[in-house]
Motif scaffolding. Structure first.
Motif, PDB file in Angstrom:
ATOM      1  N   UNK A 170       0.795  -1.213   0.000  1.00 30.45           N
ATOM      2  CA  UNK A 170       0.000   0.000   0.000  1.00 30.45           C
ATOM      3  C   UNK A 170       0.834   1.272   0.000  1.00 30.45           C
ATOM      4  N   UNK A 171       2.069   1.235   0.607  1.00 30.83           N
ATOM      5  CA  UNK A 171       2.881   2.432   0.684  1.00 30.83           C
ATOM      6  C   UNK A 171       3.544   2.771  -0.639  1.00 30.83           C
ATOM      7  N   UNK A 172       3.545   1.873  -1.613  1.00 35.93           N
ATOM      8  CA  UNK A 172       4.201   2.127  -2.887  1.00 35.93           C
ATOM      9  C   UNK A 172       3.210   2.150  -4.046  1.00 35.93           C
ATOM     10  N   UNK A 173       1.940   2.169  -3.769  1.00 37.31           N
ATOM     11  CA  UNK A 173       0.951   2.200  -4.841  1.00 37.31           C
ATOM     12  C   UNK A 173       0.744   3.628  -5.339  1.00 37.31           C
ATOM     13  N   UNK A 174       0.511   3.804  -6.661  1.00 30.75           N
ATOM     14  CA  UNK A 174       0.246   5.133  -7.208  1.00 30.75           C
ATOM     15  C   UNK A 174      -1.035   5.723  -6.637  1.00 30.75           C
ATOM     16  N   UNK A 175      -1.308   6.965  -7.039  1.00 33.52           N
ATOM     17  CA  UNK A 175      -2.461   7.678  -6.502  1.00 33.52           C
ATOM     18  C   UNK A 175      -3.770   6.997  -6.867  1.00 33.52           C
ATOM     19  N   UNK A 176      -4.812   7.371  -6.125  1.00 31.99           N
ATOM     20  CA  UNK A 176      -6.132   6.816  -6.380  1.00 31.99           C
ATOM     21  C   UNK A 176      -6.647   7.207  -7.761  1.00 31.99           C
ATOM     22  N   UNK A 177      -6.206   8.356  -8.277  1.00 37.17           N
ATOM     23  CA  UNK A 177      -6.663   8.801  -9.590  1.00 37.17           C
ATOM     24  C   UNK A 177      -6.212   7.853 -10.691  1.00 37.17           C
ATOM     25  N   UNK A 178      -5.017   7.311 -10.578  1.00 32.29           N
ATOM     26  CA  UNK A 178      -4.527   6.361 -11.571  1.00 32.29           C
ATOM     27  C   UNK A 178      -5.351   5.074 -11.524  1.00 32.29           C
ATOM     28  N   UNK A 179      -5.632   4.600 -10.328  1.00 33.94           N
ATOM     29  CA  UNK A 179      -6.450   3.397 -10.164  1.00 33.94           C
ATOM     30  C   UNK A 179      -7.840   3.611 -10.734  1.00 33.94           C
ATOM     31  N   UNK A 180      -8.436   4.780 -10.459  1.00 32.02           N
ATOM     32  CA  UNK A 180      -9.776   5.081 -10.961  1.00 32.02           C
ATOM     33  C   UNK A 180      -9.790   5.135 -12.485  1.00 32.02           C
ATOM     34  N   UNK A 181      -8.782   5.755 -13.078  1.00 33.81           N
ATOM     35  CA  UNK A 181      -8.702   5.864 -14.536  1.00 33.81           C
ATOM     36  C   UNK A 181      -8.624   4.493 -15.186  1.00 33.81           C
ATOM     37  N   UNK A 182      -7.794   3.620 -14.632  1.00 30.38           N
ATOM     38  CA  UNK A 182      -7.655   2.273 -15.179  1.00 30.38           C
ATOM     39  C   UNK A 182      -8.953   1.493 -15.003  1.00 30.38           C
ATOM     40  N   UNK A 183      -9.571   1.625 -13.836  1.00 31.88           N
ATOM     41  CA  UNK A 183     -10.818   0.903 -13.559  1.00 31.88           C
ATOM     42  C   UNK A 183     -11.931   1.322 -14.513  1.00 31.88           C
ATOM     43  N   UNK A 184     -12.096   2.642 -14.713  1.00 31.57           N
ATOM     44  CA  UNK A 184     -13.134   3.137 -15.619  1.00 31.57           C
ATOM     45  C   UNK A 184     -12.863   2.674 -17.046  1.00 31.57           C
ATOM     46  N   UNK A 185     -11.619   2.738 -17.474  1.00 33.91           N
ATOM     47  CA  UNK A 185     -11.254   2.285 -18.821  1.00 33.91           C
ATOM     48  C   UNK A 185     -11.548   0.804 -18.994  1.00 33.91           C
ATOM     49  N   UNK A 186     -11.248   0.028 -17.978  1.00 37.42           N
ATOM     50  CA  UNK A 186     -11.478  -1.415 -17.994  1.00 37.42           C
ATOM     51  C   UNK A 186     -12.961  -1.711 -18.205  1.00 37.42           C
ATOM     52  N   UNK A 187     -13.815  -1.084 -17.421  1.00 36.71           N
ATOM     53  CA  UNK A 187     -15.259  -1.331 -17.500  1.00 36.71           C
ATOM     54  C   UNK A 187     -15.820  -0.836 -18.831  1.00 36.71           C
ATOM     55  N   UNK A 188     -15.356   0.320 -19.295  1.00 35.95           N
ATOM     56  CA  UNK A 188     -15.836   0.858 -20.566  1.00 35.95           C
ATOM     57  C   UNK A 188     -15.483  -0.071 -21.724  1.00 35.95           C
ATOM     58  N   UNK A 189     -14.271  -0.569 -21.757  1.00 35.95           N
ATOM     59  CA  UNK A 189     -13.860  -1.484 -22.825  1.00 35.95           C
ATOM     60  C   UNK A 189     -14.683  -2.770 -22.788  1.00 35.95           C
ATOM     61  N   UNK A 190     -14.986  -3.234 -21.595  1.00 36.48           N
ATOM     62  CA  UNK A 190     -15.798  -4.441 -21.468  1.00 36.48           C
ATOM     63  C   UNK A 190     -17.192  -4.233 -22.043  1.00 36.48           C
ATOM     64  N   UNK A 191     -17.841  -3.124 -21.686  1.00 43.68           N
ATOM     65  CA  UNK A 191     -19.200  -2.862 -22.155  1.00 43.68           C
ATOM     66  C   UNK A 191     -19.248  -2.700 -23.673  1.00 43.68           C
ATOM     67  N   UNK A 192     -18.308  -1.974 -24.224  1.00 43.01           N
ATOM     68  CA  UNK A 192     -18.261  -1.801 -25.677  1.00 43.01           C
ATOM     69  C   UNK A 192     -18.028  -3.143 -26.366  1.00 43.01           C
ATOM     70  N   UNK A 193     -17.148  -3.939 -25.811  1.00 41.56           N
ATOM     71  CA  UNK A 193     -16.843  -5.242 -26.409  1.00 41.56           C
ATOM     72  C   UNK A 193     -18.051  -6.169 -26.389  1.00 41.56           C
ATOM     73  N   UNK A 194     -18.845  -6.111 -25.321  1.00 45.42           N
ATOM     74  CA  UNK A 194     -20.030  -6.962 -25.236  1.00 45.42           C
ATOM     75  C   UNK A 194     -21.002  -6.689 -26.375  1.00 45.42           C
ATOM     76  N   UNK A 195     -21.169  -5.425 -26.726  1.00 43.55           N
ATOM     77  CA  UNK A 195     -22.077  -5.063 -27.815  1.00 43.55           C
ATOM     78  C   UNK A 195     -21.450  -5.402 -29.168  1.00 43.55           C
ATOM     79  N   UNK A 196     -20.174  -5.071 -29.328  1.00 38.58           N
ATOM     80  CA  UNK A 196     -19.489  -5.345 -30.594  1.00 38.58           C
ATOM     81  C   UNK A 196     -19.424  -6.839 -30.891  1.00 38.58           C
ATOM     82  N   UNK A 197     -19.426  -7.659 -29.839  1.00 39.32           N
ATOM     83  CA  UNK A 197     -19.312  -9.108 -30.018  1.00 39.32           C
ATOM     84  C   UNK A 197     -20.549  -9.736 -30.632  1.00 39.32           C
ATOM     85  N   UNK A 198     -21.629  -8.979 -30.799  1.00 36.90           N
ATOM     86  CA  UNK A 198     -22.829  -9.542 -31.422  1.00 36.90           C
ATOM     87  C   UNK A 198     -22.643  -9.767 -32.923  1.00 36.90           C
ATOM     88  N   UNK A 199     -21.593  -9.188 -33.493  1.00 35.88           N
ATOM     89  CA  UNK A 199     -21.335  -9.408 -34.923  1.00 35.88           C
ATOM     90  C   UNK A 199     -20.125 -10.309 -35.113  1.00 35.88           C
TER      91      UNK A 199
END
Length: 223
Positions: free
Chosen positions: A6-35
């Motif tokens: 925990x003492x060497x982890x980057x800021x919470x903003x970096x974690x939030x950015x990665x988390x939001x990007x992760x979820x967004x890519x998943x949702x887009x992929x779920x729809x795109x996968x219908x083709x």
């Protein structure tokens, strides 16, 4: 001290950015996968789904999360994606069954495309939990066993385990019966091979992001 401390982890903003990007890519992929689409290479046609364009990036981000933040925080993001995907499936289902307005002429088109999303999401959720959790778990265990060295081994090793489980579960639930025989196994093998090659090609990107976050955490500790 490892980067999972925990003492060497980057800021919470970096974690939030990665988390939001992760979820967004998943949702887009779920729809795109219908083709499904095919690429003809002489006598052979390789079968992909539209999710192949973005979904492998979720494994890259999953590797970064597991390497920098550890299994518990990675699991939280995976479960967040699970909830978001389930909500999307419910919303698409409700919109599909609501009676269309007289002026709306695309009900059949909507059902043909997004009506398939619940099955895709069910496949994605099952494959997701198995594949992503295995990926994060294996990466963290390799790191605990062998230390900080040979990052590429844990990135690729965890991805082989996670992607193989993910691909088999997803393809079976999403397209078994739609694709049969050789076409089904073509889809499975091509999907798995593509994702691993994608991971290998993006190894320099994964390395760069991980090193950047580690340097940021070190500067924060010294501040």
């Amino acid at each position: 001290m490892t980067s999972n401390s925990p003492t060497t982890q980057p800021s919470a903003s970096a974690y939030t950015t990665i988390a939001v990007s992760f979820v967004a890519l998943l949702l887009i992929s779920n729809i795109a996968a219908t083709k499904l689409f095919g690429l003809s290479l002489g006598p052979t046609t390789l079968i992909f789904d539209g999710g192949a364009l973005l979904f492998p990036f979720t494994y890259v981000l999953g590797d970064v999360l597991a390497e920098i933040y550890g299994f518990a925080k990675t699991r939280f993001v995976i479960l967040l994606g699970f909830v978001a995907s389930a909500l999307a499936a419910v919303v698409f289902l409700l919109v599909q069954i609501l009676p269309p307005a007289d002026a709306y002429k695309n009900q059949q088109a909507f059902e043909a495309v997004l009506g398939f999303v619940p099955r895709i999401v069910a496949a994605s959720l099952m494959a997701y939990l198995v594949g992503q959790l295995l990926n994060a778990y294996v990466l963290v265990k390799i790191k605990q066993r062998f230390g900080e060295k040979r990052l590429w081994v844990r990135l690729l090793g965890s991805s082989v385990v996670g992607e193989s489980a993910d691909t088999l579960v997803f393809c079976t639930i999403a397209f078994y019966g739609v694709l049969t025989g050789a076409s089904f196994w073509n889809y499975v093998l091509v999907g798995f091979t593509y994702k691993i090659i994608f991971e290998i090609v993006l190894l320099p990107v994964s390395y760069s992001v991980i090193r950047l976050l580690q340097r940021r955490s070190e500067r924060t500790d010294l501040a």
